[in-house]
Write an enzyme that holds these catalytic residues in place. Structure first.
Site, PDB file in Angstrom:
ATOM      1  N   GLY A 176       0.780  -1.241   0.000  1.00 50.40           N
ATOM      2  CA  GLY A 176       0.000   0.000   0.000  1.00 50.40           C
ATOM      3  C   GLY A 176       0.806   1.283   0.000  1.00 50.40           C
ATOM      4  O   GLY A 176       0.312   2.327   0.445  1.00 50.40           O
ATOM      5  N   SER A 177       2.025   1.251  -0.529  1.00 50.18           N
ATOM      6  CA  SER A 177       2.817   2.493  -0.498  1.00 50.18           C
ATOM      7  C   SER A 177       2.247   3.539  -1.465  1.00 50.18           C
ATOM      8  O   SER A 177       2.350   4.741  -1.209  1.00 50.18           O
ATOM      9  CB  SER A 177       4.298   2.221  -0.790  1.00 50.18           C
ATOM     10  OG  SER A 177       4.503   1.861  -2.133  1.00 50.18           O
ATOM     11  N   ASN A 178       1.624   3.103  -2.551  1.00 53.13           N
ATOM     12  CA  ASN A 178       0.992   4.081  -3.454  1.00 53.13           C
ATOM     13  C   ASN A 178      -0.270   4.670  -2.830  1.00 53.13           C
ATOM     14  O   ASN A 178      -0.553   5.862  -2.986  1.00 53.13           O
ATOM     15  CB  ASN A 178       0.689   3.431  -4.810  1.00 53.13           C
ATOM     16  CG  ASN A 178       1.922   3.387  -5.690  1.00 53.13           C
ATOM     17  OD1 ASN A 178       2.370   4.415  -6.194  1.00 53.13           O
ATOM     18  ND2 ASN A 178       2.518   2.205  -5.836  1.00 53.13           N
ATOM     19  N   ASN A 189      -4.895   2.760 -12.544  1.00 54.08           N
ATOM     20  CA  ASN A 189      -3.916   1.808 -12.016  1.00 54.08           C
ATOM     21  C   ASN A 189      -2.527   2.397 -12.193  1.00 54.08           C
ATOM     22  O   ASN A 189      -2.312   3.230 -13.067  1.00 54.08           O
ATOM     23  CB  ASN A 189      -4.019   0.483 -12.788  1.00 54.08           C
ATOM     24  CG  ASN A 189      -3.035  -0.554 -12.274  1.00 54.08           C
ATOM     25  OD1 ASN A 189      -2.850  -0.713 -11.060  1.00 54.08           O
ATOM     26  ND2 ASN A 189      -2.372  -1.268 -13.183  1.00 54.08           N
ATOM     27  N   MET A 203      -3.824  -7.118  -6.900  1.00 55.36           N
ATOM     28  CA  MET A 203      -3.238  -8.147  -7.747  1.00 55.36           C
ATOM     29  C   MET A 203      -4.269  -8.997  -8.485  1.00 55.36           C
ATOM     30  O   MET A 203      -4.157 -10.221  -8.554  1.00 55.36           O
ATOM     31  CB  MET A 203      -2.318  -9.056  -6.897  1.00 55.36           C
ATOM     32  CG  MET A 203      -1.254  -8.305  -6.123  1.00 55.36           C
ATOM     33  SD  MET A 203      -0.288  -7.187  -7.154  1.00 55.36           S
ATOM     34  CE  MET A 203       0.928  -8.334  -7.765  1.00 55.36           C
ATOM     35  N   ARG A 204      -5.278  -8.333  -9.035  1.00 57.86           N
ATOM     36  CA  ARG A 204      -6.304  -9.052  -9.785  1.00 57.86           C
ATOM     37  C   ARG A 204      -6.733  -8.225 -10.987  1.00 57.86           C
ATOM     38  O   ARG A 204      -6.639  -7.000 -10.933  1.00 57.86           O
ATOM     39  CB  ARG A 204      -7.572  -9.245  -8.941  1.00 57.86           C
ATOM     40  CG  ARG A 204      -7.408 -10.177  -7.827  1.00 57.86           C
ATOM     41  CD  ARG A 204      -8.616 -10.170  -6.906  1.00 57.86           C
ATOM     42  NE  ARG A 204      -8.267 -10.968  -5.747  1.00 57.86           N
ATOM     43  CZ  ARG A 204      -8.370 -12.280  -5.708  1.00 57.86           C
ATOM     44  NH1 ARG A 204      -8.879 -12.949  -6.716  1.00 57.86           N
ATOM     45  NH2 ARG A 204      -7.986 -12.953  -4.632  1.00 57.86           N
ATOM     46  N   HIS A 210       1.321   1.073 -12.972  1.00 56.69           N
ATOM     47  CA  HIS A 210       2.054  -0.118 -13.402  1.00 56.69           C
ATOM     48  C   HIS A 210       3.552   0.209 -13.460  1.00 56.69           C
ATOM     49  O   HIS A 210       3.931   1.250 -13.989  1.00 56.69           O
ATOM     50  CB  HIS A 210       1.549  -0.572 -14.776  1.00 56.69           C
ATOM     51  CG  HIS A 210       2.266  -1.782 -15.269  1.00 56.69           C
ATOM     52  ND1 HIS A 210       2.026  -3.043 -14.743  1.00 56.69           N
ATOM     53  CD2 HIS A 210       3.257  -1.936 -16.178  1.00 56.69           C
ATOM     54  CE1 HIS A 210       2.833  -3.909 -15.337  1.00 56.69           C
ATOM     55  NE2 HIS A 210       3.590  -3.263 -16.212  1.00 56.69           N
TER      56      HIS A 210
END
Ligand code: GRF
Length: 217
Positions: free
Chosen positions: A12-14, A107, A90-91, A109
């Site tokens: 959860g750093s973002n 998102n 992660m889905r 990436h």
């Protein structure tokens, strides 16, 4: 004020970077809900620390993918969320959520899309031997990391880099461009036309390691 929902599976750093930007007054928004699909996701600790409502949704409790995403979408709607952020979730997001939040799911990436989509962006970039990689904030569609690109940061790949060393170099830029994309969205400055994202006001969407914007003009 924009209400944000965050979906995370781990560290959860973002998520933290977005929360920090909000708390510092850089983004006018509020995180209304964190949803995790892993009971032990560290992101939960971050939510608790900042008094952000959170919920664990166990995919095994649902008859299938659609039911799982339908449930998450309803929870987000209940919280009046206007933007959904995937932050290490992660889905692949399912249709019921995407249909309710079309071009409202982002998102981050850790590669320069469309290169190296999928779960191992750093490793694939190192193994391929590219000299530049980076990170990409994009809108989410039904594919794997295929939606319209919002902002990218270019980061060099050095000789001898490993998955870990490249990841360490890229992460600080994730923490800069993700909050920036959220800020632009909150300010109504993001326009999507087909695959193209235009940032109103002529702001460039390419971010270099030196931290300077390079103007498109
Ligand atoms: C980041 O590298 C992000 O690019 C990728 O998953 C990782 C999540 O890290 N999608 P964190 O949970 O935000 O720390």
């Amino acid at each position: 004020m924009l209400r944000i929902g965050v979906l995370a599976s781990g560290r959860g750093s973002n998520f933290q970077a977005v929360v920090d930007s909000i708390e510092q007054g850089e983004i006018e928004a509020e995180v209304a809900l964190l949803v995790v699909d892993k009971e032990d996701a560290y992101a939960i600790e971050r939510a608790k620390k900042h008094d952000i409502p959170w919920m664990y949704v166990n995919p095994k409790d649902f008859s299938g993918r659609d039911a799982f995403y339908d449930h998450i979408a309803s929870e987000l709607v209940k919280k009046d969320v206007g933007l959904v952020l995937l932050a290490g979730f992660m889905r692949i997001v399912g249709k019921p959520l995407l249909e309710r939040f079309r071009m409202k799911v982002m998102n981050i990436h850790p590669a320069l899309l469309p290169s190296f989509p999928g779960l191992h962006g750093h490793r694939d970039a190192v193994n391929y031997g590219v000299k530049v990689s980076g990170c990409t904030v994009h809108f989410v569609d039904e594919g794997m990391d295929t939606g319209p690109v919002i902002i990218q940061a270019a980061v060099p790949v050095h000789h001898g880099d490993t998955e870990d060393s490249l990841s360490e170099r890229i992460l600080p830029f994730e923490h800069r461009i993700y909050p920036l994309a959220v800020k632009l969205f909150a300010e109504g400055k993001i326009e999507v036309s087909g695959r193209k994202v235009v940032i109103k006001g002529g702001q460039s969407a390419l971010f270099f390691p030196q931290g300077e914007y390079v103007s498109d003009a």
